[in-house]
Design a protein around this motif. Structure first.
Motif, mmCIF file in Angstrom:
data_model
loop_
_atom_site.group_PDB
_atom_site.id
_atom_site.type_symbol
_atom_site.label_atom_id
_atom_site.label_comp_id
_atom_site.label_asym_id
_atom_site.label_seq_id
_atom_site.Cartn_x
_atom_site.Cartn_y
_atom_site.Cartn_z
ATOM 1 N N ILE A 142 0.731 -1.054 -0.107
ATOM 2 C CA ILE A 142 0.002 -0.072 0.092
ATOM 3 C C ILE A 142 0.978 1.304 0.025
ATOM 4 O O ILE A 142 0.258 2.472 -0.082
ATOM 5 C CB ILE A 142 -0.963 0.044 1.193
ATOM 6 N N GLY A 143 2.354 1.099 -0.230
ATOM 7 C CA GLY A 143 2.858 2.579 0.114
ATOM 8 C C GLY A 143 3.024 3.063 1.217
ATOM 9 O O GLY A 143 3.083 2.475 2.394
ATOM 10 N N PRO A 144 2.963 4.494 1.368
ATOM 11 C CA PRO A 144 2.809 5.332 0.213
ATOM 12 C C PRO A 144 3.567 5.285 -0.879
ATOM 13 O O PRO A 144 3.037 5.542 -2.152
ATOM 14 C CB PRO A 144 2.947 6.759 1.104
ATOM 15 N N ARG A 183 -4.641 10.203 5.154
ATOM 16 C CA ARG A 183 -5.843 10.230 4.254
ATOM 17 C C ARG A 183 -5.955 9.280 3.218
ATOM 18 O O ARG A 183 -6.875 8.645 2.863
ATOM 19 C CB ARG A 183 -5.814 11.621 3.703
ATOM 20 N N PHE A 184 -4.664 8.994 2.660
ATOM 21 C CA PHE A 184 -4.479 7.896 1.618
ATOM 22 C C PHE A 184 -4.929 6.554 2.135
ATOM 23 O O PHE A 184 -5.754 5.584 1.798
ATOM 24 C CB PHE A 184 -3.345 7.836 1.007
ATOM 25 N N TYR A 185 -4.503 6.413 3.200
ATOM 26 C CA TYR A 185 -4.624 4.932 4.072
ATOM 27 C C TYR A 185 -5.944 4.800 4.384
ATOM 28 O O TYR A 185 -6.680 3.570 4.432
ATOM 29 C CB TYR A 185 -3.833 4.827 5.441
ATOM 30 N N GLN A 186 -6.710 6.084 4.825
ATOM 31 C CA GLN A 186 -8.145 5.840 5.072
ATOM 32 C C GLN A 186 -8.903 5.636 4.072
ATOM 33 O O GLN A 186 -10.012 4.764 4.216
ATOM 34 C CB GLN A 186 -8.597 7.282 5.835
ATOM 35 N N GLU A 187 -8.532 5.981 2.851
ATOM 36 C CA GLU A 187 -9.358 5.792 1.679
ATOM 37 C C GLU A 187 -9.264 4.436 1.118
ATOM 38 O O GLU A 187 -10.107 3.660 0.941
ATOM 39 C CB GLU A 187 -8.770 6.657 0.611
ATOM 40 N N GLY A 221 -7.910 1.353 10.448
ATOM 41 C CA GLY A 221 -8.718 0.000 10.574
ATOM 42 C C GLY A 221 -8.376 -0.922 9.723
ATOM 43 O O GLY A 221 -8.895 -2.004 9.549
ATOM 44 N N MET A 222 -6.888 -0.975 9.296
ATOM 45 C CA MET A 222 -6.296 -1.876 8.522
ATOM 46 C C MET A 222 -5.917 -3.109 9.549
ATOM 47 O O MET A 222 -5.137 -2.761 10.785
ATOM 48 C CB MET A 222 -5.339 -1.752 7.943
#
Length: 791
Positions: free
Chosen positions: A143-145, A180-184, A248-249
């Motif tokens: 998942i990066g970023p 924000r990216f992880y939340q998406e 939430g991961m």
């Protein structure tokens, strides 16, 4: 305890003796202690799903459903492939031996413009995850970023560099957007983790952190400007993990790319390794050390930032191919992929992951192309086992045959320790004289690994003879007088003192392929390498009788020595003293590379075909490239099969064990009109009304030139950097566009001559020489498809 090898264990015998006549022989005394299996740093990072299935770890291997397990991982970037074909490609991966899919989530693909996320079409992560779950393929999300993956800015969006913060660091400004990216991502995969009944077992955070960066393509000025490799070490990786978990991961475990001393958190993160031999980033590359035997668990191939003895040796990036760049155009052949896999297994790798397993195409962005500079704008074929348009390459068959071996024998192989003789540790990659071999064993039983492949060097064919002196007795390859031939570029796995359903296989000069139960009887399948006469040596003490259709059987000194004829039409059966029957089939190498093992009609079946096959529900889907007639052999034979009306089952032949069906479909001659408006250009008007037996059409293009591109209407479909191999373009994904528009092919010529550079108010370039750009051959090849139903 550690494996021990005394300095005097290995001797090269050059003098003739009674047993070996005048043959040069290697004799080795196997006195290594068994590998001590401990919990390790991954203890407690497994778990159960809703069906009661489980994963877990020791310090040496992964476990699946409480058994030692050596999975095959295949990298497939969903966002680089047409979503309408994802399911078919995943089924091809599963048929090809993949157990776990790995995929990058490229940030700039999904948020090319700040605040505008796109998870639709080819970017529909949720749909891809659910398809993996549907077909029981476990999944690792990367998942990066920062991902790299030869994507623009390593996957970081251009707009991110408009801010003053430092990317790949603990800078609060950068972490705000990473969060924000992880939340998406979490919104897309809710409920899809393994413990919830979904396929996601692991997540990779970042990529090559503290080891490597990527070109900063958003900079746009200097080719020397690179994105930072990171500066906050394990602290940053731990912080990303907390951000992911707070979002939430909840995977069972995390993974990290660990080569080059990249940062690896101390617990709950599985370090993953890489193996590349054809590397564009190494100028004038010498032969690599990837094909040498070493104990990876004790001594990793390069410096790492973790205690290797506390983790399984796991690969996420064994080279399934290599991307061609403008300045480096390597060719990765199937022999290299097979040999590297065999060497890494010998060296203790208990997870085999291929980058790439499946190639694809970069999406075209709203503002720019998404490729890394110096690489093709669109194509990411990677010379992978499965290519940009689903092309099936030669390495697909090689990997599948090894995966079948791991499925059958992985439970036995996983706890076996590596035994590498001292003389092997002195062999340099340039050495073509000394035989390369190694052993994995437990309690005097195991597998002998021999490699005769080296990148950038032609290895000689050699006649060899080896004797292993073990606690269970001697194992000699071959047992009969003489030698066996190991061809150039080949690598083999041979068993010794192997328990095979109640009989003891002392040695064999054939490679194990698979084993499965047929009506409560074990069928074991091996195959013969070219130059190696098939030979089995079986302990006679547990054998009541042997029945062979073709070949020779001799009993001597408490052993049965068998020399069967290789081929699916012959085999032999061994009856044990307690009434069991073990059926043994010895395939040719060609047959082995055409073999699949499926669960069909309620039982395991071995399928051999010159076509390529995958399973969809209770159907076998057979695809044949350019051949309208092909055979499918099945064991055990089904009661009946049916095929579509357009298919003729021209004959059915019952051999000893296999039944072989010959299938025919009508030959299709693609309708195409080819025009050449100029020497460097071609226009193809293709009839898209294909008959139902045709699943796809591939354009195969041989050309002379530097680079080339393919367009449909105003859209760049794909491009190509010439590296000496045929350019393949699949048309199925673009069939709707081809109905109204031609496929246009354009070549940028290759210059041969001298270029003059000077400045006269402005920069001037004058070329003196010839420009070569021409089409040598363009052909359209139908890919036929037949669905076989069992009843």
């Amino acid at each position: 305890m550690k494996d021990k090898i005394n300095a005097d264990m290995c001797k090269h015998i050059n003098e003739p003796d009674d047993k070996f006549c005048s043959h040069r022989c290697i004799r080795f005394t196997l006195e290594a202690e068994d590998k001590l299996i401990q919990p390790g740093h991954m203890e407690g990072y497994g778990g159960y799903n809703t069906r009661g299935e489980s994963y877990d770890f020791t310090n040496f291997y992964m476990m699946h459903n409480d058994k030692p397990y050596i999975p095959v991982v295949g990298e497939f970037h969903f966002s680089r492939f047409a979503y309408l074909q994802w399911e078919e490609e995943l089924l091809k991966m599963k048929a090809g031996g993949v157990h776990i899919v790995a995929t990058y989530i490229f940030w700039n693909f999904h948020e090319e413009q700040e605040g505008e996320f796109n998870w639709s079409g080819n970017l529909n992560l949720r749909q891809f995850v659910e398809l993996c779950g549907k077909h029981e393929l476990a999944l690792i999300l990367r998942i990066g970023p920062f991902c790299h993956g030869e994507v623009r800015n390593g996957g970081l969006p251009d707009w991110l560099f408009n801010y003053a913060f430092e990317v790949r660091s603990n800078d609060e400004g950068y972490l705000f957007y990473a969060k924000r990216f992880y939340q998406e991502i979490t919104r897309q995969i809710e409920g899809c983790f393994y413990q919830d009944g979904g396929p996601i077992i692991g997540i990779q955070l970042e990529n090559e952190y503290m080891h490597a960066g990527a070109p900063m393509d958003s900079w746009g000025y200097s080719q020397d400007k690179y994105i930072s490799s990171g500066r906050d070490g394990k602290e940053h990786m731990e912080l990303l993990r907390r951000i992911a978990e707070n979002a939430g991961m909840k995977p069972m475990f995390y993974t990290a790319t660990a080569w080059g001393k990249a940062a690896v958190p101390a617990h709950g993160t599985l370090p993953m390794l890489a193996g590349y031999a054809y590397t564009p980033w190494v100028p004038n590359q010498p032969p690599s050390g990837e094909y040498l035997f070493r104990d990876l668990h004790l001594n990793p191939a390069e410096e790492v930032d973790y205690d290797s003895k506390q983790y399984p040796a796991a690969y996420c990036e064994l080279a399934g191919g290599m991307q061609v760049s403008y300045h480096a155009r390597p060719v990765v052949d199937a022999d290299s992929v097979e040999a590297m896999t065999i060497v890494k297994l010998a060296n203790g790798s208990n997870m085999v992951g291929y980058y790439m397993y499946h190639g694809g195409s970069n999406p075209i962005g709203c503002k720019t192309y998404m490729n890394e500079r110096g690489l093709p704008k669109v194509t990411y074929d990677y010379q992978a086992p499965l290519g940009e348009f689903g092309r099936i390459g030669e390495s697909y068959d090689r990997i599948r045959s090894l995966s079948m071996f791991l499925e059958a024998y992985g439970e036995q192989l996983a706890p076996m320790g590596c035994v590498v003789s001292e003389d092997q540790l002195t062999i340099a990659p340039e050495n073509t004289l000394d035989l390369r071999w190694s052993v994995r064993q437990r309690s005097g039983a195991g597998f002998l690994f021999i490699n005769n492949y080296q990148d950038h060097i032609q290895m000689p064919a050699r006649d060899i003879r080896l004797e292993l002196l073990t606690s269970q007795g001697n194992a000699i390859f071959p047992y009969e007088e003489g030698t066996m031939q190991l061809n150039s570029g080949k690598a083999v796995i041979l068993p010794f003192h192997l328990d095979l359903g109640g009989i003891k296989l002392i040695s064999a000069t054939v490679q194990p392929l698979t084993k499965f139960q047929v009506k409560e009887e074990l069928t074991a399948v091996f195959y013969a390498h070219e130059g190696m006469t098939p030979e089995y040596v079986i302990d006679a003490s547990s054998v009541a009788s042997v029945q062979m259709t073709a070949g020779t059987v001799r009993e001597q000194d408490g052993k049965y020595v068998l020399h069967p004829v290789a081929g699916k039409n012959d085999g032999f059966s061994v009856s044990t003293m307690d009434g069991k029957v073990i059926r043994i089939v010895t395939l040719t190498r060609e047959e082995a590379l055409q073999s699949y093992l499926f669960e069909l009609g309620g039982e395991k079946r071995l399928v051999i075909s010159s076509s390529h096959i995958y399973q969809q529900n209770e159907q076998l889907i057979s695809t044949s490239v350019g051949q309208s007639e092909f055979e499918v052999s099945i064991y055990p034979a089904p009661e009946r099969i049916t095929a579509p009306e357009y298919t003729i089952i021209s004959r059915m032949q019952q051999q000893q064990w296999f039944v072989t069906y010959t299938l025919q479909v009508c030959v299709y001659q693609p309708e195409v009109e080819i025009n050449y408006p100029k020497e460097h250009a071609a226009s193809l008007k293709i009839n898209t009304c294909w008959p139902e037996q045709v699943h796809d059409l591939f354009v195969e293009i041989d050309y002379e030139g530097d680079v080339a591109a393919a367009y449909i209407h105003q859209q760049l479909l794909t491009d190509h950097i010439q590296y000496g191999h045929t350019w393949n373009i699949g048309l199925k994904q673009s069939r709707h566009l081809l109905h109204d528009h031609a496929l246009r092919l354009l070549i940028t010529p290759l210059r041969k001559g001298k270029t003059e550079h000077f400045v006269n108010q402005a920069y001037v370039e004058r070329f003196h020489g010839v420009e070569l750009g021409r089409f040598e051959h363009i052909r359209i090849v139908p890919h036929y498809r037949v669905a076989l139903k069992f009843s």
